[in-house]
Scaffold this active site. Structure first.
Site, PDB file in Angstrom:
ATOM      1  N   LYS A 263       2.761  -1.394   9.112  1.00 16.41           N
ATOM      2  CA  LYS A 263       2.267  -2.202   8.000  1.00 16.41           C
ATOM      3  C   LYS A 263       2.628  -1.415   6.741  1.00 16.41           C
ATOM      4  O   LYS A 263       1.954  -0.442   6.384  1.00 16.41           O
ATOM      5  CB  LYS A 263       0.759  -2.437   8.107  1.00 16.41           C
ATOM      6  CG  LYS A 263       0.255  -3.306   6.987  1.00 16.41           C
ATOM      7  CD  LYS A 263      -1.119  -3.831   7.295  1.00 16.41           C
ATOM      8  CE  LYS A 263      -1.796  -4.541   6.142  1.00 16.41           C
ATOM      9  NZ  LYS A 263      -1.104  -4.731   4.906  1.00 16.41           N
TER      10      LYS A 263
ATOM     11  N   ASP B 226       3.135  -0.178   3.062  1.00 14.10           N
ATOM     12  CA  ASP B 226       2.195  -0.216   1.947  1.00 14.10           C
ATOM     13  C   ASP B 226       2.969  -0.175   0.632  1.00 14.10           C
ATOM     14  O   ASP B 226       3.197   0.886   0.068  1.00 14.10           O
ATOM     15  CB  ASP B 226       1.258   0.990   2.072  1.00 14.10           C
ATOM     16  CG  ASP B 226       0.069   0.877   1.157  1.00 14.10           C
ATOM     17  OD1 ASP B 226      -0.123  -0.200   0.568  1.00 14.10           O
ATOM     18  OD2 ASP B 226      -0.671   1.870   1.030  1.00 14.10           O
TER      19      ASP B 226
ATOM     20  N   TYR C 107      10.565  -7.919   7.343  1.00 13.85           N
ATOM     21  CA  TYR C 107       9.869  -8.101   8.617  1.00 13.85           C
ATOM     22  C   TYR C 107       9.618  -9.562   8.974  1.00 13.85           C
ATOM     23  O   TYR C 107       9.055  -9.854  10.016  1.00 13.85           O
ATOM     24  CB  TYR C 107       8.535  -7.358   8.633  1.00 13.85           C
ATOM     25  CG  TYR C 107       7.731  -7.538   7.348  1.00 13.85           C
ATOM     26  CD1 TYR C 107       7.605  -6.486   6.459  1.00 13.85           C
ATOM     27  CD2 TYR C 107       7.139  -8.751   7.029  1.00 13.85           C
ATOM     28  CE1 TYR C 107       6.898  -6.627   5.280  1.00 13.85           C
ATOM     29  CE2 TYR C 107       6.431  -8.908   5.855  1.00 13.85           C
ATOM     30  CZ  TYR C 107       6.316  -7.841   4.988  1.00 13.85           C
ATOM     31  OH  TYR C 107       5.627  -7.988   3.820  1.00 13.85           O
TER      32      TYR C 107
ATOM     33  N   CYS D 148     -10.709  36.844 -16.343  1.00 19.24           N
ATOM     34  CA  CYS D 148     -10.658  36.662 -14.899  1.00 19.24           C
ATOM     35  C   CYS D 148     -12.057  36.354 -14.352  1.00 19.24           C
ATOM     36  O   CYS D 148     -12.989  37.119 -14.603  1.00 19.24           O
ATOM     37  CB  CYS D 148     -10.106  37.921 -14.239  1.00 19.24           C
ATOM     38  SG  CYS D 148     -10.199  37.848 -12.442  1.00 19.24           S
TER      39      CYS D 148
ATOM     40  N   CYS E 231     -13.220  39.459 -12.074  1.00 20.22           N
ATOM     41  CA  CYS E 231     -13.466  40.830 -12.550  1.00 20.22           C
ATOM     42  C   CYS E 231     -13.633  40.929 -14.061  1.00 20.22           C
ATOM     43  O   CYS E 231     -13.886  42.011 -14.580  1.00 20.22           O
ATOM     44  CB  CYS E 231     -12.341  41.751 -12.078  1.00 20.22           C
ATOM     45  SG  CYS E 231     -10.784  41.474 -12.936  1.00 20.22           S
TER      46      CYS E 231
ATOM     47  N   CYS F  67      -4.359  37.557 -13.524  1.00 19.70           N
ATOM     48  CA  CYS F  67      -5.217  38.695 -13.844  1.00 19.70           C
ATOM     49  C   CYS F  67      -4.396  39.927 -13.516  1.00 19.70           C
ATOM     50  O   CYS F  67      -3.866  40.051 -12.413  1.00 19.70           O
ATOM     51  CB  CYS F  67      -6.483  38.651 -12.982  1.00 19.70           C
ATOM     52  SG  CYS F  67      -7.369  40.231 -12.993  1.00 19.70           S
TER      53      CYS F  67
HETATM   54  S1  IVH Z   1       3.901 -10.099   8.492  1.00 21.88           S
HETATM   55  C1  IVH Z   1       2.816 -14.517   8.148  1.00 21.88           C
HETATM   56  N1  IVH Z   1       4.585  -7.620   8.806  1.00 21.88           N
HETATM   57  O1  IVH Z   1       0.768  -6.902   4.612  1.00 21.88           O
HETATM   58  C2  IVH Z   1       2.819 -13.045   8.286  1.00 21.88           C
HETATM   59  N2  IVH Z   1       3.346  -8.193   6.867  1.00 21.88           N
HETATM   60  O2  IVH Z   1      -2.121  -7.509   4.373  1.00 21.88           O
HETATM   61  C3  IVH Z   1       3.622 -12.380   7.268  1.00 21.88           C
HETATM   62  N3  IVH Z   1       2.936  -6.309   5.364  1.00 21.88           N
HETATM   63  O3  IVH Z   1       1.042 -10.072   3.182  1.00 21.88           O
HETATM   64  C4  IVH Z   1       3.332 -10.961   7.135  1.00 21.88           C
HETATM   65  N4  IVH Z   1       4.012  -4.799   6.556  1.00 21.88           N
HETATM   66  O4  IVH Z   1       2.717  -8.232   2.517  1.00 21.88           O
HETATM   67  C5  IVH Z   1       3.940  -8.502   8.024  1.00 21.88           C
HETATM   68  N5  IVH Z   1       5.330  -5.445   9.211  1.00 21.88           N
HETATM   69  C6  IVH Z   1       4.688  -6.327   8.436  1.00 21.88           C
HETATM   70  C7  IVH Z   1       4.085  -5.955   7.217  1.00 21.88           C
HETATM   71  C8  IVH Z   1       3.410  -6.926   6.461  1.00 21.88           C
HETATM   72  C9  IVH Z   1       3.322  -5.021   5.443  1.00 21.88           C
HETATM   73  C10 IVH Z   1       2.135  -6.858   4.264  1.00 21.88           C
HETATM   74  C11 IVH Z   1       2.475  -8.289   3.874  1.00 21.88           C
HETATM   75  C12 IVH Z   1       1.212  -9.073   4.112  1.00 21.88           C
HETATM   76  C13 IVH Z   1       0.173  -7.996   3.990  1.00 21.88           C
HETATM   77  C14 IVH Z   1      -1.099  -8.408   4.677  1.00 21.88           C
END
Ligand code: IVH
Length: 648
Positions: free
Chosen positions: A109, A111, A212, A387, A390, A403
């Protein structure tokens, strides 16, 4: 004619870009690339034609006046989330109510910032943020600066693909090293850049997008997530590796095994998706989420909290390091109370204030790091005038405060003793931070040489020093008198001389006497030794010759390192050796060093490749295994006798 040449140049440059930015496999030198690019640019100027997928469109362009709305071809959904293994088991149970034998695809996921790209007739038509899921902001100019995004793709139909804009941590760190205004984190780095009206900001941050999802494709031709990812890859999009399994316990195991701090980008969890698209269609969506996917969120790695106080610690070199005390906050599952601020310069640059809120983030060190201020409240942090340990006046060298009371500042003294006694130094046994404080406060130990004057009676007077520990300490102290030269050099704690430089110096000078007389011209002739190291070495011996002479007087005789010489004619040269059991008078590290000194390779476990197993007292399974595999074995005493002339 020109158009044909331009077409060929664009195709060739885009192919090089793909190999460089997506596959990470460069195919031409920078010079060759520049030649093609310059030729294309010249033709574009000459003809006034810039084709839609020309790489020259990526340089940043003019700032845009404002963002235009972009309506997505199909709604962008968010993901349902859970934070525990049971949450994933519940998800699996829900799926199994309607699907027999589901297969799951597991992904990072990412970020960053969600970005959606639209292609038509094989050309990028536009890029947009997620917005409210239906309408986002058009950020085409910004996204065009991301080199891994293809301007043209083989697929000709109408297509909308979704990915996450990211800033790699290496790019983030490189950016912050020189930035006037450091970025708080890589996510802000990407979000700020894509949302900036000036595309040059995005161009400067070296962003990337990892894809993705196919949000829309004519005729719904894709059948599974694997097929979807292959389709994305065939069309030159960057994707991520996935793990596929039908067993939720294996999915949980995979998710638990992810080492997120080894990745070069931020992830805040893992996404588990149903592989099969027909099954996905059967499950459908709620208002907000697909029913066929779930995000497993990790513990937060970043948080904000209030900075309560900044204290300054003094290290063995006299350097003052600020340490931030913060209001307790949960970060990656533990309560954090302290955070690193590197130096006064860092405090000023980040503009953090006592009483104000700050961003903290886990770093590779044990103590998290303060990234910057989250508000502009609080009081300025003043550099200490004297310091804190000391009371001596301080001097500023570069961004750091020092120091200079080397001989009288307690943390400097104890820090030097700790370093001298450490494993990579003299490897003294039984010397904890607490013991060193007691040696300093109660026995008046003021330098590493004083260690050799401590009597057994004195030591037994300290807490925890019964027969065993006292014996261990004195044995290790005796042993330290014959330490290899490079470890002695390291143990002294000469500024800018770490383990590797200590080895290089020892290998070059062979004896302490010669090293003490080293001259700058010769020092800088050693590989990896520059002016700074040379000045540190010379400065150290100018000042500390009496200390070394005292150590000599107490019997310390660092052993000349003759590794290369002894290795050349050693019968063990090139052999793979394993040691097992205890060997009186030798630590494991020392034995390994000895083995290396013979030109042999120490190994941790016995295999068919092992040439010799050396066994001490209480040898167990390794000895058995060696016998099973018919590996040659030798008693440690015999081994030590055989190499006596080499270690004396
Ligand atoms: S799938 C319909 N795959 O996380 C599903 N989302 O909190 C589409 N995100 O809105 C999303 N990595 O922006 C998917 N490997 C991943 C992801 C991912 C990050 C984000 C995406 C989503 C959000 C949800």
């Amino acid at each position: 004619m020109e158009n044909k040449r331009m077409r060929a140049l664009i195709d060739e440059i885009n192919a090089h870009n793909y190999r460089y930015y997506v596959l990470d496999e460069p195919s031409v030198s920078d010079g060759e690339y520049d030649k093609l690019y310059d030729e294309l640019r010249a033709l574009e100027v000459e003809t006034g034609v810039v084709m839609p997928d020309s790489p020259t469109r990526r340089v940043g362009g003019e700032p845009v006046k404002g963002f235009l709305p972009h309506t997505h071809l199909s709604k962008l959904y968010s993901l349902d989330k859970c934070t525990t293994a049971d949450g994933l088991r519940d998800f699996d149970a829900r799926i199994k109510r309607t699907q027999a034998d589901p297969l799951y695809s597991v992904e990072y996921k990412l970020d960053g910032l969600t970005i959606c790209l639209t292609y038509e007739n094989g050309l990028l038509r536009g890029a947009a943020t997620r917005g409210n899921g239906e309408v986002g902001e058009d950020v085409t100019a910004q996204v065009m600066t991301i080199r891994s995004v293809p301007a043209a793709i083989p697929y000709r139909g109408l297509l909308e693909v979704q990915g996450e804009g990211i800033m790699r941590l290496s790019a983030f760190e490189a950016y912050n090293r020189t930035a006037a205004e450091p970025l708080k984190n890589a996510r802000n780095g990407v979000a700020g850049a894509i949302r900036s009206l000036d595309p040059a900001v995005a161009a400067a941050r070296k962003l990337d997008i990892i894809f993705y999802h196919v949000n829309y494709i004519e005729g719904d031709t894709l059948k599974s997530q694997s097929e979807c990812l292959s389709f994305l890859r065939e069309n030159r999009f960057k994707t991520q590796p996935t793990f596929v399994s039908g067993d939720i316990e294996r999915v949980i195991g995979h998710v638990a095994g992810i080492e997120r701090n080894k990745l070069d980008f931020l992830i805040d969890g893992m996404v588990v998706k149903l592989e099969d698209f027909a099954a996905r269609r059967a499950l459908g969506f709620t208002d907000k989420f697909p029913r066929w996917a779930i995000a497993y969120k990790f513990e937060a790695e970043e948080a904000t909290t209030t900075l309560s106080e900044v204290v300054f610690n003094v290290g063995r070199t006299g350097k003052l390091t600020p340490l931030a005390l913060v209001e307790p906050v949960e970060l990656y599952g533990v309560t954090v109370r302290r955070a690193t601020l590197n130096n006064m310069g860092d405090i000023e640059r980040k503009n953090v204030r006592v009483g104000g809120r700050v961003f903290i983030r886990r770093s590779n060190d044990v103590i998290p790091e303060i990234l910057g201020a989250a508000d502009d409240k609080g009081a300025r942090i003043e550099a200490p005038a004297v310091c804190p340990a000391c009371g001596s006046p301080l001097v500023t060298v570069g961004a750091h405060l020092f120091c200079e009371n080397e001989e009288g500042c307690p943390p400097q003294i104890t820090g030097r003793i700790e370093h001298y006694a450490s494993k990579d130094g003299m490897d003294l046994v039984g010397i904890s931070e607490k013991t060193i404080a007691a040696l300093h406060d109660r026995l008046g130990v003021r330098s590493v040489a004083d260690l050799y004057l401590v009597t057994e009676e004195q030591l037994r007077g300290l807490e925890g020093f019964k027969d065993k520990k006292t014996g261990q300490f004195f044995r290790s102290l005796e042993r330290s008198k014959r330490v290899p030269l490079h470890r002695f050099v390291h143990a002294l704690g000469i500024e800018n001389v770490g383990k590797k430089t200590a080895r290089d110096l020892a290998a070059h000078y062979k004896t302490m006497e010669k090293l003490m007389d080293a001259e700058a011209a010769e020092l800088v002739g050693i590989e990896d030794v520059g002016d700074i190291v040379a000045a540190s070495v010379i400065g150290y011996f100018e000042k500390h010759r009496p200390l070394i002479q005292r150590l000599f007087a107490y019997g310390v005789r660092p052993q000349p390192v003759t590794q290369a010489e002894s290795a050349a004619d050693s019968p063990y040269a090139g052999k793979k050796l394993v040691v097992t059991g205890t060997v009186e008078g030798y630590g494991r590290k020392e034995l390994e060093e000895l083995i290396r000194g013979l030109g042999a390779k120490p190994q941790a476990s016995v295999s068919k490749e092992t040439d010799l197993l050396i066994y001490g007292e209480n040898a167990g399974s390794k000895l058995e295994k060696a016998r099973e595999l018919a590996v040659e074995t030798m008693a440690a005493a015999q081994f030590l006798t055989s190499i006596l002339d080499r270690i004396r």
